[in-house]
Write a protein that holds these residues in place. Structure first.
Motif, PDB file in Angstrom:
ATOM      1  N   ASP A 338       0.770  -1.162  -0.044  1.00 44.95           N
ATOM      2  CA  ASP A 338      -0.071   0.133   0.003  1.00 44.95           C
ATOM      3  C   ASP A 338       0.767   1.214   0.007  1.00 44.95           C
ATOM      4  O   ASP A 338       0.594   2.185  -0.619  1.00 44.95           O
ATOM      5  CB  ASP A 338      -0.944   0.070   1.210  1.00 44.95           C
ATOM      6  CG  ASP A 338      -2.324  -0.938   1.009  1.00 44.95           C
ATOM      7  OD1 ASP A 338      -2.439  -1.544   0.105  1.00 44.95           O
ATOM      8  OD2 ASP A 338      -2.661  -1.375   2.050  1.00 44.95           O
ATOM      9  N   ALA A 357      -5.218   4.546  -1.813  1.00 45.45           N
ATOM     10  CA  ALA A 357      -4.217   3.801  -1.055  1.00 45.45           C
ATOM     11  C   ALA A 357      -4.252   4.433   0.363  1.00 45.45           C
ATOM     12  O   ALA A 357      -4.092   3.631   1.417  1.00 45.45           O
ATOM     13  CB  ALA A 357      -2.926   3.914  -1.716  1.00 45.45           C
ATOM     14  N   LYS A 360      -7.154   3.181   2.230  1.00 43.93           N
ATOM     15  CA  LYS A 360      -7.033   1.655   2.638  1.00 43.93           C
ATOM     16  C   LYS A 360      -6.009   1.368   3.778  1.00 43.93           C
ATOM     17  O   LYS A 360      -6.192   0.778   4.685  1.00 43.93           O
ATOM     18  CB  LYS A 360      -6.230   0.936   1.521  1.00 43.93           C
ATOM     19  CG  LYS A 360      -6.367  -0.646   1.628  1.00 43.93           C
ATOM     20  CD  LYS A 360      -5.857  -1.267   0.390  1.00 43.93           C
ATOM     21  CE  LYS A 360      -5.836  -2.792   0.490  1.00 43.93           C
ATOM     22  NZ  LYS A 360      -5.190  -3.487  -0.608  1.00 43.93           N
TER      23      LYS A 360
END
Length: 475
Positions: A338, A357, A360
Motif C-alpha cells: 500500500d 491507498a 486503505k
C-alpha cells in the motif's frame, strides 16, 4: 573521528557530559525508588496545574494560562530526565512518534530530553564486562577505561584485540537497565494518563505497546548484531557504504563488539568542503539506501538521527559509514504494497489512486470533505517533489542551476505550512504505526540530504523501482 552507535553516539553534548561530570557508580534501577520519583513528578505537575486553573478562574489571560501549562510540562519532563535509564529513552521515542498522540507542547518538551547521563565508573563497567564475557575472553581485550560517549542505556569504549592489534568499538549496556523497561513504561504511561497529558484509547494503547516492543529490541544486542550482519552482507560489494564488522567472540545480549570505523559527522567542515558532485553522491546514497530498505529488504532502520551516519573523507571522495542497527523494523507485506502504491501514485500525480491507498491504510476516510482529501493528495504530491523529474510545478526557489536544491527548497517547511493552512491535521486518524515510522525516516533522509547541501533530482533512483510502468507509458 570515531564510530559511535546512535543511542550512545558521539555528539558534542554527550562527550562533554561524559568528560565533565563525575562517573556514576550505579544507576537507580530499583522499582520503588523510580516509582517514587515518578509519583513525585506527577504530584508536582498536579499542584502546578491546580494553581494555573485557579489563576484562570480568577481572570487570568489565555496567554498566561498557556505559558503556565508549558512551564508545568517543561518542569515535569525535567523531573523525568533525572531518572535517566529507560525513562529518558522512552521519552525520546515518544517525542519522535508522539505528534498524533500528545499535545504539541508535550512533544516539544520531550524533545528536550537529552542523553546527558554521565558515564558509569570504569569499575562498574568492568564488572559488567566480566559478567557478560568472562575473565578469559575479557583478558583478550585491551580496553580504554575512559568512555568515548555515554547515554541513557549504555556507553561506548574503544578497545584493541591483543592478539591481532585490531581496533574495536565496545557498546556496553548499563547493568540492570533492561530490567527497568516494563516497570518504567507502565508507570510513565499511567502517569501521563492520570495527568491528562495522554488520552486513554485502544489505538493509543496499541501504539505504546509497539513502542515498548521497539525499546526491548533496542536493548537486545543479539538482535542488533543480526541486523548489522545482514546489512554488512548485503552492502559489502557497494563501495558507497562502510558497515562495521561484528566480532562474535566478544558479543552477548548486553555487549556488542564492532570494528572501529573512522569518520566525521555529516555537519563536519570536511564534508562541507567536499566537491558538490561528491556531496550529491553521498545524498543519493542515503536516499537509495532508504529505497532499498523499502522495496528490496522490507526492513527499515527507522531512526533518522544524524548520529547514525558518519562520512569517511579521502581527498575529494567520500563514503558513508552506517551505524546503529538497533531500531530496524520489518515492514509487513500488505503495508509495503500500500505504501509503495502511494509513492507510485504520487510519482505519476495520480491523486485518485493516492487517496484510495491512503484510505486503505486507514488514516484518511472516504467521507472526509472533498477539499480536505484534495489538499491531502496535493501534499502527497509535494512530498515526492524531489523524486520526480523536473517539471514546471517545482518553484524556482527550489532550483539551483536547474538542479533540485534540497537545502534551498525548504520542502518540509512548505509541506507543514500547507497542511496547517488547509486545516488537515484535525482530520488525521491515528495512522498505522509502520506508516509513521517510514515517513519519519523519509523526512529524516530529506534532512540529511539537505544538510549535505545536495543538488540533484532523484527520479533516476525511484523510477526503476516502479515496476510495470514508466513515465513514457503514462504520458
Amino acid at each position: 573521528m570515531s564510530q559511535t552507535p546512535k543511542d550512545i553516539e558521539s555528539s558534542a553534548d554527550s562527550k562533554a557530559a561524559a568528560g565533565s561530570e563525575k562517573p556514576l557508580k550505579r544507576l537507580k534501577t530499583g522499582t520503588l525508588a523510580r516509582r517514587w520519583q515518578l509519583s513525585r513528578a506527577s504530584m508536582q505537575y498536579g499542584r502546578r496545574a491546580m494553581g494555573s486553573a485557579l489563576r484562570s478562574r480568577l481572570g487570568g489571560s489565555d496567554k498566561r494560562q498557556q505559558e503556565d501549562r508549558q512551564a508545568n510540562i517543561d518542569a515535569f519532563v525535567h523531573e523525568l530526565g533525572k531518572l535517566k535509564g529507560s525513562i529518558v529513552k522512552i521519552g525520546q521515542i515518544m517525542a519522535t512518534y508522539g505528534d498524533y498522540l500528545m499535545p504539541p507542547e508535550v512533544v516539544t518538551a520531550l524533545h528536550r530530553l537529552e542523553d546527558n547521563t554521565p558515564p558509569m565508573h570504569w569499575s562498574a563497567i568492568h564488572k559488567q564486562l566480566q559478567k557478560e564475557l568472562g575473565d578469559e575472553r575479557l583478558a583478550e581485550l585491551e580496553i580504554e577505561p575512559a568512555a568515548v560517549a555515554a547515554a541513557s542505556l549504555g556507553q561506548v569504549h574503544r578497545a584493541r584485540i591483543a592478539s591481532t592489534g585490531e581496533s574495536v568499538c565496545l557498546k556496553i549496556q548499563y547493568p540492570g537497565v533492561d530490567k527497568t523497561i516494563d516497570a518504567d513504561f507502565n508507570d510513565l504511561i499511567r502517569l501521563f494518563k492520570v495527568s491528562r497529558i495522554l488520552e486513554s484509547t485502544r489505538s493509543v494503547d496499541d501504539w505504546f505497546s509497539d513502542i515498548r516492543n521497539l525499546l526491548h529490541r533496542e536493548v537486545d544486542y543479539t538482535n542488533e548484531r543480526a541486523e548489522l550482519e545482514f546489512a554488512r552482507d548485503h552492502l559489502q560489494d557497494d563501495a558507497r557504504f562502510v558497515v562495521p564488522q561484528v566480532y562474535p567472540a566478544f558479543c552477548t545480549q548486553r555487549v556488542l563488539c564492532m570494528s572501529w570505523e573512522e569518520g566525521v559527522s555529516i555537519n563536519h567542515p570536511e564534508v562541507a568542503a567536499l566537491p558538490q558532485a561528491t556531496r550529491n553522491e553521498l545524498g543519493e546514497g542515503i536516499l537509495d539506501l532508504f529505497l532499498t530498505e523499502l522495496y528490496d529488504w522490507q526492513r527499515m532502520q527507522t531512526d533518522p538521527n544524524f548520529g547514525n551516519y558518519r562520512v569517511r573523507v579521502a581527498g575529494d571522495r567520500a563514503r558513508l559509514v552506517l551505524l546503529d542497527f538497533g531500531a530496524i523494523r520489518p515492514l509487513p507485506d500488505e503495508f509495503s504494497a500500500d505504501f509503495q502504491r502511494m509513492i507510485r501514485a504520487a510519482y505519476f500525480s495520480d491523486k485518485a489512486d493516492f487517496l484510495d491507498a491512503s484510505i486503505k491504510l486507514g488514516f484518511m476516510k472516504s467521507h472526509y470533505p472533498e477539499e480536505v482529501l484534495e489538499n491531502f493528495a496535493e501534499i502527497g504530491m509535494d512530498i515526492l517533489e524531489p523524486l520526480r523529474p523536473k517539471s514546471a510545478d517545482i518553484p524556482d526557489s527550489a532550483l539551483s542551476d536547474g538542479r533540485y536544491d534540497w537545502y534551498q527548497s525548504q520542502l518540509p517547511k512548505r509541506i507543514a505550512k500547507r497542511a496547517l493552512a488547509a486545516s488537515i491535521s484535525k482530520y488525521f486518524a491515528l495512522p498505522p504505526k509502520e506508516f509513521l515510522y517510514v515517513m519519519r525516516k523519509l523526512m529524516g533522509v530529506y534532512a540529511l540530504v539537505s544538510a549535505l547541501r545536495g543538488q540533484f533530482f532523484a527520479d533516476h533512483l525511484l523510477a526503476p523501482r516502479l515496476s510495470g510502468d514508466s513515465q513514457a507509458e503514462r504520458s
